[in-house]
Design a protein around this motif. Structure first.
Motif, PDB file in Angstrom:
ATOM      1  N   GLU A   1      -5.612  -0.991  -7.446  1.00 59.35           N
ATOM      2  CA  GLU A   1      -6.949  -1.560  -7.514  1.00 59.35           C
ATOM      3  C   GLU A   1      -7.913  -0.901  -6.546  1.00 59.35           C
ATOM      4  O   GLU A   1      -9.120  -0.936  -6.756  1.00 59.35           O
ATOM      5  CB  GLU A   1      -6.891  -3.068  -7.222  1.00 59.35           C
ATOM      6  N   LEU A   2      -7.382  -0.316  -5.468  1.00 60.37           N
ATOM      7  CA  LEU A   2      -8.248   0.284  -4.463  1.00 60.37           C
ATOM      8  C   LEU A   2      -7.611   1.572  -3.951  1.00 60.37           C
ATOM      9  O   LEU A   2      -6.440   1.584  -3.567  1.00 60.37           O
ATOM     10  CB  LEU A   2      -8.469  -0.678  -3.294  1.00 60.37           C
TER      11      LEU A   2
ATOM     12  N   THR B   1       0.833  -1.201   0.000  1.00 63.91           N
ATOM     13  CA  THR B   1       0.000   0.000   0.000  1.00 63.91           C
ATOM     14  C   THR B   1       0.869   1.253   0.000  1.00 63.91           C
ATOM     15  O   THR B   1       1.590   1.520   0.967  1.00 63.91           O
ATOM     16  CB  THR B   1      -0.920   0.029   1.243  1.00 63.91           C
TER      17      THR B   1
ATOM     18  N   VAL C   1     -10.728   0.581 -10.809  1.00 61.83           N
ATOM     19  CA  VAL C   1     -10.166   1.010  -9.526  1.00 61.83           C
ATOM     20  C   VAL C   1     -11.316   1.456  -8.637  1.00 61.83           C
ATOM     21  O   VAL C   1     -12.107   2.328  -9.009  1.00 61.83           O
ATOM     22  CB  VAL C   1      -9.149   2.163  -9.706  1.00 61.83           C
ATOM     23  N   ASP C   2     -11.439   0.846  -7.465  1.00 58.92           N
ATOM     24  CA  ASP C   2     -12.495   1.203  -6.522  1.00 58.92           C
ATOM     25  C   ASP C   2     -12.006   2.271  -5.552  1.00 58.92           C
ATOM     26  O   ASP C   2     -10.790   2.424  -5.322  1.00 58.92           O
ATOM     27  CB  ASP C   2     -12.941  -0.021  -5.725  1.00 58.92           C
ATOM     28  N   THR C   3     -12.936   3.002  -4.955  1.00 61.96           N
ATOM     29  CA  THR C   3     -12.609   4.040  -3.980  1.00 61.96           C
ATOM     30  C   THR C   3     -13.456   3.857  -2.726  1.00 61.96           C
ATOM     31  O   THR C   3     -14.665   3.602  -2.815  1.00 61.96           O
ATOM     32  CB  THR C   3     -12.872   5.451  -4.556  1.00 61.96           C
TER      33      THR C   3
ATOM     34  N   THR D   1      -7.969   4.418  -1.009  1.00 70.76           N
ATOM     35  CA  THR D   1      -8.561   4.729   0.291  1.00 70.76           C
ATOM     36  C   THR D   1      -8.343   6.209   0.574  1.00 70.76           C
ATOM     37  O   THR D   1      -7.203   6.693   0.527  1.00 70.76           O
ATOM     38  CB  THR D   1      -7.918   3.886   1.409  1.00 70.76           C
TER      39      THR D   1
END
Length: 568
Positions: free
Chosen positions: A520-521, A464, A549-551, A523
């Motif tokens: 991919e994510l 991360t 890509v998720d948020t 935060t």
């Protein structure tokens, strides 16, 4: 023949000394803890010295930060006053309290109204003598073979030296090393354990750093401290003389009152605002209540340390004398920090996660995920005692510790070491941001084997990338150029990467740079002072520009930074 340049101690040298001493104590902390047998064999002298010096170094850095726009920087007087004050308010344990008084004694000479702008050899001799004498006066019942003996020997050796600061510092360091090697012959408990005095060993490390700060060269034998304690606390080439039976008996009587069987059960420490007259009465009262009494400070602010059976009475005595605060009470028998009665016993959980978090919003998030949290207030990082208390609150056989800040790694390591000594299996994952901690917590599975769980959590945290958006407090040099007070800074993996004027624009630039390497994510942890529109703008940016890509967005509350960003 070239003349050797004179060495002096000025404000910058004090800053250098703090940094070198902190690193030296960081390296030797575990070894010093291991030889801690007097006055209480609680294995924390190295940790307490490190945390005390850490507070001193932080205070000095704060003074230098205030002078960044002035080329001359802070004066010697400003620097040593900050060093002494920082040590006083951050002093930990018996050894840290004495170190704080040693530094205060030096400051009384080097920051006096008639002191020179730079400290020469003569002034350093006077400062070391004042330090040793004032520390001895601060201890209710001085005992030889301790850090007090080492400090006095350093001052004696300095007084015999004729030369500049480098010469005097070297003499003091050598005198301290010689005295340290002789401590087992002076204190029976050391001889029986086959070790030198732990506090004295820490002081030798601090004086070795002073030599290097004055001369630019490592002190002779500077590497011996760790070697010495690793082989039983005896300086190489020296063999402690066994104490006589009379000495051993006297030592047993001395140590009986220091948390041993039948002795005081609690260590009480607090800062106290009071005048000199009230403190004199306080000393008398606390001396009657317990042992290991050390009261240091002056000018209305004091640090009080005592071992007692009645912790409430020790605090009440402080209330009568003035205003006590930052009260810390440690039960030697239970090894628990508390301010009330003992908690009823309960069954230990198998595993727990303890995490440092920068804001109340994240604290609630981590708590919902099952973690025990320690709140790090802006500008006031938690000490190892707070982390250790959290590990104890978690009440588990196995604990994963997430510091969530690169600057807290040594502090967390100190807490982990103390917890291991109490029988808790602790794994420290060196997370550098709360978003890395979130990633680690997300993959944790209590049903998995401990080692496997730690590996998975470490891998998730390491994968991360992290960033934060903050507002510059003052003009300074950064890796991205010069910033002015009020500029918006975007830091990626700890380094300033973007300097801007608008929060949203800076955050977008930071996010784009992070996602260039894939992800991919995302935060987003929003601080209380961030504009309300930032989160929505960033979510739209990710949705429209980065497919698949998720948020996820969290409310961080008052966390210091306007925005934290994590990309997995």
């Amino acid at each position: 023949m070239a003349q050797v340049p004179q060495t002096f101690l000025d404000g910058l040298a004090v800053r250098t000394w703090c940094g070198l001493a902190l690193r030296a104590l960081g390296r030797a902390r575990e070894e010093i803890d291991a030889i801690n047998v007097y006055p209480v064999a609680d294995g924390d002298t190295g940790t307490n010295l490190y945390l005390t010096l850490e507070s001193a170094a932080t205070a000095v850095e704060a003074v230098f930060a205030g002078y960044e726009t002035q080329p001359a920087g802070p004066s010697l007087a400003d620097a040593v006053r900050a060093m002494a004050h920082g040590a006083l308010i951050g002093a930990r344990g018996n050894s840290g309290t004495i170190l704080a008084q040693l530094l205060r004694g030096m400051a009384q000479v080097l920051a006096a109204d008639d002191a020179e702008p730079r400290c020469d050899g003569a002034a350093l001799r006077l400062a070391l003598r004042r330090a040793a004498d004032s520390a001895r006066q601060a201890v209710a019942h001085p005992v030889e073979g301790t850090v007090l003996t080492v400090a006095s020997a350093a001052a004696d050796a300095a007084e015999r030296a004729d030369g500049d600061c480098g010469t005097v510092a070297r003499a003091a360091h050598e005198g301290a090393r010689t005295a340290l090697a002789a401590t087992p012959a002076q204190l029976g408990v050391l001889a029986r354990a086959g070790v030198v005095d732990a506090g004295g060993s820490g002081l030798v490390a601090v004086l070795g750093a002073l030599v290097e700060a004055c001369t630019g060269e490592a002190a002779p034998g500077a590497g011996e401290a760790a070697d010495a304690v690793a082989v039983g606390g005896v300086v190489p080439g020296q063999t402690p003389k066994p104490a006589s039976e009379a000495d051993a008996g006297a030592c047993a009587a001395e140590t009986a009152g220091y948390g041993g069987p039948g002795g005081p059960a609690y260590e009480v420490i607090y800062l106290l605002e009071a005048d000199d007259t009230a403190v004199a009465r306080l000393r008398t009262r606390l001396d009657a209540l317990g042992d290991s009494l050390v009261v240091v400070g002056g000018d209305g602010l004091w640090n009080v340390h005592v071992h007692v059976d009645d912790a409430g009475a020790a605090v009440e005595a402080g209330v009568e004398a003035g205003r006590p605060y930052r009260i810390r009470i440690t039960h030697f028998g239970l090894g628990d920090v508390h301010t009330g009665g003992p908690r009823p016993p309960r069954e230990r959980a198998q595993r727990a996660v303890v995490a440092v978090v920068p804001g109340q919003g994240l604290a609630e998030l981590y708590t919902e995920a099952g973690a025990t949290t320690v709140l790090a207030r802006p500008g006031e990082p938690p000490a190892s005692g707070e982390l250790l208390a959290a590990v104890r609150r978690a009440h588990a056989r196995e604990v994963v510790l997430l510091p969530n800040d690169a600057e807290l790694r040594d502090t967390a390591a100190a807490a982990a070491e103390q917890a291991r000594a109490e029988g808790v299996r602790v794994a420290l994952i060196p997370t550098r941001s709360a978003v890395q901690g979130i990633a680690a917590l997300a993959v944790s599975e209590p049903g998995r084997r401990f080692d496997e769980d730690v590996v998975q959590m470490t891998s998730a945290a390491g994968a991360t990338r992290y960033a934060e958006v903050v507002v510059a407090e003052h003009r300074s040099w950064t890796t991205a150029g010069i910033c002015q007070a009020g500029d918006v800074l975007g830091l990626i993996d700890g380094d300033v990467a973007v300097i801007g004027t608008d929060v949203t624009a800076t955050a977008v630039t930071v996010l784009d740079r992070m996602l260039q390497a894939g992800g991919e994510l995302v935060t987003l942890v929003m601080g209380a002072e961030a504009p309300e529109t930032v989160a929505g703008h960033l979510e739209t940016r990710v949705r429209e520009s980065y497919l698949a890509v998720d948020t996820v967005v969290y409310d961080g509350g008052r966390q210091g930074a306007l925005l934290l960003i994590g990309v997995e």
